[in-house]
Scaffold this motif. Structure first.
Motif, short mmCIF file in Angstrom:
data_model
loop_
_atom_site.label_atom_id
_atom_site.label_comp_id
_atom_site.label_asym_id
_atom_site.label_seq_id
_atom_site.Cartn_x
_atom_site.Cartn_y
_atom_site.Cartn_z
N ARG A 20 -44.06 -27.79 -6.26
CA ARG A 20 -44.32 -29.04 -7.64
C ARG A 20 -44.12 -30.61 -7.07
O ARG A 20 -44.61 -31.36 -6.97
N ASP A 21 -42.55 -30.36 -5.79
CA ASP A 21 -42.88 -31.95 -5.46
C ASP A 21 -43.65 -31.68 -3.57
O ASP A 21 -43.31 -32.42 -2.93
N LEU A 28 -48.08 -33.97 -9.19
CA LEU A 28 -48.05 -35.04 -8.17
C LEU A 28 -49.08 -35.97 -8.00
O LEU A 28 -49.70 -36.86 -7.34
#
Length: 219
Positions: free
Chosen positions: A195-196, A163
């Protein structure tokens, strides 16, 4: 200098200091001697976990030998004010992440800061099972918690940082617990969960009675 503290099921308040462990009554009066239990020989103990036998477990080094140990102190009571100190050798202790599951097994993190964090287990008889569990996205984990199904959750970092956040992104990893066929098996993907999610700088993790996972972070 006190590093952490917890409550031992109506036995008293257990406090980890810079070189020892202290025990206070629920009212705050000292039960332990002035130098605490451990005689100032425990180097920089971290978070405390209390097992079903009133043992206080924490990561730390034993100063007289410089060896790496997970240390347990059997918590004294007003009726039995003698503390028993035990040491379990582990490869690379870190003053982060320790918890006890419902079967009385102790789970801990080791190796923080070198990118090779591992999960470890001590059996309910006080013997080291392993200190080298990895996978599931586990990397520089700083805390752990155990859910109602005895699964272990860790709160680490994602250095790949897809990100492009200006920080170390938080990553969750899940492992099977002591009641499973193969304890310590990674249950999360190789890259972990989160991870998002734009959470940065993981500090702690907790799981409530409904099974929801709560995280804290620095950003």
């Amino acid at each position: 200098l006190s590093n952490s503290g917890t409550y031992d099921n109506n036995q008293g308040v257990v406090v980890a200091n810079g070189g020892d462990v202290a025990l206070l009554t629920p009212a705050g009066a000292a039960i332990s001697p002035g130098t605490g239990y451990g005689g100032l020989s425990i180097f920089d103990p971290g978070p405390i976990a209390i097992d079903g036998n009133h043992k206080a477990w924490f990561n730390g080094n034993w100063k007289s030998t410089g060896s790496n140990f997970l240390v347990s102190v059997t918590t004294p009571t007003l009726q039995n004010p003698t503390a028993a100190i035990n040491q379990v050798f582990i490869t690379d202790p870190a003053n982060y992440g320790i918890a006890v599951d419902t079967s009385n097994a102790v789970w801990f993190l080791s190796g923080y800061g070198n990118g090779q964090t591992h999960l470890g287990e001590i059996s309910n008889t006080g013997n080291l099972v392993t200190d080298s569990i990895s996978g599931g996205g586990l990397f520089d984990a700083i805390s752990l918690s155990i859910d109602a199904g005895n699964h272990i959750w860790t709160n680490g970092v994602n250095l790949n940082n897809e990100l492009r956040l200006a920080c170390y992104q938080t990553i969750l990893s899940e492992f099977s617990g002591s009641g499973s066929a193969v304890p310590g098996t990674p249950l999360t993907p190789a890259n972990g969960f989160g991870r998002d999610v734009p959470l940065c700088g993981p500090t702690s993790i907790a799981i409530d009675s409904s099974g929801s996972i709560w995280l804290s972070s620095t950003q």
